[in-house]
Design an enzyme around this catalytic site. Structure first.
Site, PDB file in Angstrom:
ATOM      1  N   PRO A  29      48.774  35.916  43.529  1.00 64.27           N
ATOM      2  CA  PRO A  29      48.935  34.696  44.320  1.00 64.27           C
ATOM      3  C   PRO A  29      48.610  33.458  43.475  1.00 64.27           C
ATOM      4  O   PRO A  29      47.555  33.394  42.839  1.00 64.27           O
ATOM      5  CB  PRO A  29      47.922  34.862  45.457  1.00 64.27           C
ATOM      6  N   GLN A 105      48.925  36.465  50.889  1.00 66.35           N
ATOM      7  CA  GLN A 105      47.464  36.366  50.914  1.00 66.35           C
ATOM      8  C   GLN A 105      47.062  35.398  52.026  1.00 66.35           C
ATOM      9  O   GLN A 105      47.454  34.225  52.021  1.00 66.35           O
ATOM     10  CB  GLN A 105      46.954  35.864  49.566  1.00 66.35           C
ATOM     11  N   TYR A 188      35.687  30.981  49.011  1.00 59.06           N
ATOM     12  CA  TYR A 188      36.272  30.572  50.289  1.00 59.06           C
ATOM     13  C   TYR A 188      35.501  31.245  51.428  1.00 59.06           C
ATOM     14  O   TYR A 188      34.510  31.924  51.202  1.00 59.06           O
ATOM     15  CB  TYR A 188      37.769  30.859  50.295  1.00 59.06           C
ATOM     16  N   ARG A 236      41.197  40.835  48.452  1.00 56.74           N
ATOM     17  CA  ARG A 236      40.782  40.242  47.176  1.00 56.74           C
ATOM     18  C   ARG A 236      39.303  39.908  47.235  1.00 56.74           C
ATOM     19  O   ARG A 236      38.840  39.263  48.182  1.00 56.74           O
ATOM     20  CB  ARG A 236      41.585  38.992  46.841  1.00 56.74           C
ATOM     21  N   LEU A 310      43.708  37.545  32.496  1.00 52.97           N
ATOM     22  CA  LEU A 310      44.278  37.460  31.147  1.00 52.97           C
ATOM     23  C   LEU A 310      44.893  38.781  30.690  1.00 52.97           C
ATOM     24  O   LEU A 310      44.639  39.272  29.599  1.00 52.97           O
ATOM     25  CB  LEU A 310      43.227  36.968  30.142  1.00 52.97           C
ATOM     26  N   GLY A 332      49.447  36.198  36.456  1.00 50.05           N
ATOM     27  CA  GLY A 332      49.678  34.868  36.997  1.00 50.05           C
ATOM     28  C   GLY A 332      50.315  33.956  35.974  1.00 50.05           C
ATOM     29  O   GLY A 332      51.531  33.893  35.829  1.00 50.05           O
ATOM     30  N   ARG A 333      49.459  33.251  35.213  1.00 59.01           N
ATOM     31  CA  ARG A 333      50.000  32.280  34.269  1.00 59.01           C
ATOM     32  C   ARG A 333      50.877  32.910  33.192  1.00 59.01           C
ATOM     33  O   ARG A 333      51.786  32.262  32.670  1.00 59.01           O
ATOM     34  CB  ARG A 333      48.858  31.459  33.663  1.00 59.01           C
TER      35      ARG A 333
END
Length: 387
Positions: A29, A105, A188, A236, A310, A332-333
């Protein structure tokens, strides 16, 4: 007759309940902060289209607010209204057109809510900003200096939010998602109930570990009841807070066991985020630095896990699966930079038909380029000339 070549573990299938992932690479996400009143926009469709055409095994849509005041920022996706469903359904279709299972999510921001989008600084919105709202939390403890003191939830408020998670899960089913993930990480709301750093309650929703686990377990039960029995439920987690006196990996192992008992099928292992706007890292970032968390949870419980952090090279990702350190790997990235990561992985790992990983409209022509002697020579000459 020669035996068929072995399938690299990264490209083996994986099934949870009724959902089968054709490979182990999952889009993690990634908040885009581009929604309008919670509604998905053309940007979201373009964003996900890149991944759907790149050969991933599965995907998760970004953190999506279960209520208007459960968003992180005014630009976050939402699923608190029925008319949010149609835009989300269009994202689902993008993945389903490529036979890729997709989840969403579901999140409540808690005391990290009512913030500006990152490109505007990510600071809390001023009280007189018309876009602002009052954040809530298990206890009236601000996230960090300069952040507002959240309202401590009362019993009715907690029960209301549990109901909002269930209603959001029902809308996710209506949108056609194949699985749903509870966002219990990064400071969160759900994570803030679990951590003793942010939860100072003395009622049934706090205090000792069973009390601090009560809210995530209640949310998981409600969501499990709201979705079909054959739909997977992910969770998660922030495996460690990275702060003395906070959540440790041993805490998370115990939470994972409890989540499994109420119907959670997979734990997605991240970390940090309980303090400060950008969170607190529990480990120094390096390739695969969070994989030990998914490894330990998987080894010490009966719950499948997803690794993050990573994961940037095909052989690295393949080894994580081969060594049993996780069941899925979330990127992700790396996918932002390289949406065709799965195709590169198929080539590098020697998958028998690497062009079958991507849609035939691409695979046919890329394979032709690769086998054409003149084109291969031209490519090789270009690579040699550019060192």
């Amino acid at each position: 007759m020669e035996p068929a070549p072995a399938v690299p573990p990264l490209f083996s299938r994986f099934t949870l309940r009724s959902v089968t992932f054709l490979n182990r690479i999952v889009v993690t996400p990634m908040c885009q902060y581009s929604a309008v009143d919670g509604h998905a926009q053309r940007w979201h469709r373009s964003h996900h289209g890149r991944f759907a055409l790149g050969g991933v095994g599965g995907a998760l849509v970004e953190s999506t607010g279960i209520s208007e005041t459960g968003r992180i920022t005014p630009g976050c996706l939402g699923i608190w209204k029925d008319d949010h469903v149609e835009g989300l359904r269009e994202i689902v279709a993008i993945y389903h057109d490529q036979d890729i299972p997709v989840g969403i999510q579901l999140s409540h921001s808690g005391r990290k809510g009512s913030a500006a989008v990152p490109i505007e600084g990510a600071a809390p919105l001023a009280a007189d900003d018309g876009r602002a709202w009052e954040p809530v939390a298990p206890s009236a403890l601000p996230l960090a200096e300069g952040w507002p003191t959240p309202k401590a939830l009362d019993e009715a408020g907690i029960e209301s939010i549990i109901g909002e998670f269930a209603a959001a899960a029902e809308r996710a089913v209506a949108a056609g998602f194949d699985f749903v993930e509870i966002h219990g990480a990064h400071g969160y709301l759900i994570n803030s109930f679990v951590s003793p750093i942010s939860n100072h309650r003395e009622d049934r929703w706090g205090g000792d570990e069973p009390g601090r686990f009560a809210f995530p377990l209640a949310v998981a039960r409600a969501m499990r009841a709201a979705i079909p029995v054959d739909m997977p439920l992910f969770y998660r987690t922030s495996a460690e807070d990275g702060i003395e006196g906070g959540v440790t990996i041993d805490t998370t192992v115990r939470l994972a066991r409890a989540l499994g008992e109420v119907g959670v099928d997979l734990v997605d292992c991240s970390s940090g985020g309980i303090a400060g706007a950008s969170g607190t890292a529990s480990r120094t970032p390096s390739p695969g630095y969070l994989v030990p968390y998914s490894d330990q949870v998987r080894r010490e419980t009966s719950i499948p896990t997803m690794a993050v952090g990573l994961i940037i090279e095909p052989r690295q990702a393949d080894a994580i699966i081969a060594e049993g350190r996780a069941d899925l790997v979330a990127l992700g990235r790396q996918l932002l930079e390289e949406p065709n990561f799965a195709h590169r992985a198929a080539l590098e790992l020697g998958l028998a038909d690497p062009y079958n990983v991507i849609p035939p409209q691409y695979g046919f022509f890329l394979e032709r380029r690769r086998v054409d002697p003149a084109v291969r020579q031209a490519l090789q000459s270009s690579q040699e000339a550019n060192g």
